[in-house]
Scaffold this motif. Structure first.
Motif: not given
Length: 535
Positions: A138-143, A150-154
């Motif tokens: 999952a992407p890292s929390p906003y901020g 992390s921008i999040g990956f699949q």
């Protein structure tokens, strides 16, 4: 060879024998090897076990094990700006394997890999540099700090790399065209015909001189041997120390016995001699050997030899038992002092009986000290101390030094008598000529060596873990320690505290002084070393 290096891009330091990549597939694509070459087919399972990963989009390959260029595996942080991360799958390497499959006729697998490349994309034509082979993240929390977020990956989809990568797009098209023609279209036909399609005829060739891995004293070099009568002999001399400068000469063999003799000009440095015999029908034979012309231009102002097999200190020392230490590694053969043609540089050359690379360095075993006595130096600017107190010897007052040059494979010291660094030493070593060569600016020596200058020269083992950088001693040899004596003995020399003996395996003594006496720590307290002097 057991050499370790850092693989770069934030990756680890690995033994080179454990680093796996599939670059050898280019030998097949470019027509140098057939697809069923044993070296290729036996390497592929190693590659697939080590750097292949199956994803939801299909199979992919890493560049090599230990690749650190990419988003972090554990948290997805970007590679920049830390320069540390985890390498992921490169679609271009999926295409590389696909072209190999075209070569061996397995078009169904190649087509599947082409489809994998399409699946790896984030959209039409957007095939990235790398794809994520790990579980979804999952992407890292906003901020979150963008340098670690992390921008999040699949799994099976783009990692945080360049997209599109034009290289990926280009090879996708290449594989597609190969599949439509059922052939690797970019393979050079001449290369394929030479190395794969046709079996090159063989002729005979025996080179008798010069010996492989030998040192020569000058130019030209004569290459001799035998081949079939009527063959043409080509000799290419390539100086790998001088931008691969190459000279080619040729001759015909003797019509009666097939002998040949070719004179080849060389220059100073390491030269690779490639000798090729070619028959009238085109059959070939090849020989390769390496020679060294260890040339240092300039005027030799001092040249002294030292006896062989005296690399035992006062006569009782023994080498460490580990296989890293080769017989003769601490046996001085010759010492030279050379002034460069323009007088700006002084070069010292020390030859050992063996200079095999050790611990990943051309002179990884040795520690050389040259204590330079300038007769014009003020006494207040000289010293009789050893490089470190732990060396357990002193320099005779008549040889008091004003400069100390210490060289080894992993460091150097160049100091004056007040322990001030006075410059940098240029160091090289050659396993074939067995010369350790080190140079300093003439101005840094306080003058140009000439009559009356003296040199106290010692050779022992280097040890980066020792406070004095010199390898230690034990009562008897240990894997990485010298032995005061080769075996337990009632000899008084063998009963002393090993930490008190002089750390000198070999030295050059002046006429009338024996090494066994000079280094005898039972006769002299402290052991005092004398210099050899330019007449």
């Amino acid at each position: 060879a057991a050499i370790s290096y850092n693989v770069g891009n934030g990756g680890p330091t690995l033994d080179q024998r454990s680093v796996i990549d599939a670059g050898f597939l280019e030998l097949v694509r470019l027509g140098l090897k057939p697809f069923n070459d044993t070296a290729v087919t036996e390497s592929l399972p190693v590659v697939d076990t080590t750097i292949k990963t199956d994803t939801s989009s299909g199979s992919g390959w890493h560049r090599y094990n230990g690749d650190g260029y990419g988003d972090g595996a554990s948290d997805g942080h970007p590679w920049a700006p830390s320069g540390k991360g985890t390498g992921h799958l490169w679609p271009v390497l999926t295409e590389e394997r696909g072209e190999y499959d075209v070569s061996n006729g397995d078009t169904s697998t190649a087509l599947a890999l082409l489809s994998t490349m399409k699946n790896f994309a984030s959209g039409v034509g957007l095939i990235p540099e790398q794809d994520w082979e790990l579980p979804n993240l999952a992407p890292s929390p906003y901020g979150t700090d963008p340098t670690v977020a992390s921008i999040g990956f699949q799994n099976g989809h783009p990692a945080g790399s360049a997209a599109p990568l034009t290289w990926s797009a280009g090879v996708y098209v290449r594989l597609l065209v190969d599949l439509t023609k059922n052939s690797v279209l970019e393979r050079p036909a001449d290369t394929y015909n030479r190395y794969v399609a046709n079996q090159q005829g063989q002729t005979s060739l025996t080179v008798t001189a010069p010996p492989d891995k030998s040192s020569v004293n000058g130019s030209p070099v004569t290459v001799t041997g035998t081949s079939a009568a009527g063959n043409t002999i080509y000799v290419a001399a390539t100086n790998i120390d001088n931008n691969s400068e190459t000279t080619v000469v040729s001759t015909l063999t003797n019509k009666s016995d097939g002998s040949f003799s070719v004179t080849v000009p060389i220059t100073g440095g390491t030269t690779v001699l490639n000798t090729v015999a070619v028959s009238p029908s085109g059959a070939t034979a090849h020989d390769q050997r390496t020679i060294v012309f260890d040339l240092t231009p300039g005027k030799v102002v001092f040249d002294v030899t030292d006896p062989s097999n005296d690399d035992n200190g006062p006569g009782n020392y023994a080498y460490p038992t580990a296989s890293d230490f080769h017989a003769g590694a601490f046996d001085i053969q010759e010492f030279r002092v050379i002034i460069s043609p323009d007088g700006s540089t002084v070069t010292f050359k020390l030859q050992t009986r063996d200079l095999s690379p050790t611990f990943g360095s051309p002179l990884g075993a040795q520690l050389v000290d040259v204590y330079v006595h300038n007769p014009s130096a003020a006494s207040s600017n000289t010293s009789t101390a050893a490089s470190f107190p732990q060396r357990n010897y002193a320099i005779d007052s008549s040889a008091a030094w004003n400069r100390l040059i210490e060289v080894q494979g992993f460091g150097q010291r160049y100091i004056d008598a007040h322990n001030n660094t006075v410059g940098t030493v240029a160091i090289s070593a050659n396993a074939i000529s067995r010369f350790i060569t080190f140079s300093v600016p003439t101005s840094s020596l306080g003058g140009q060596p000439g009559s009356g200058w003296g040199f106290t020269v010692t050779l022992t083992g280097q040890d980066g873990f020792s406070p004095d950088q010199a390898r230690g001693f034990a009562s008897t040899p240990q894997p990485f320690q010298f032995g005061v004596c080769a075996a337990p003995s009632s000899n008084p020399h063998c009963a002393v505290d090993p930490s008190t003996v002089p750390k000198v395996m070999d030295t050059i003594t002046p006429s009338g002084v024996s090494q066994s006496n000079e280094l005898d720590y039972l006769l002299h307290t402290p052991v005092t070393l004398h210099d050899v002097v330019i007449p």
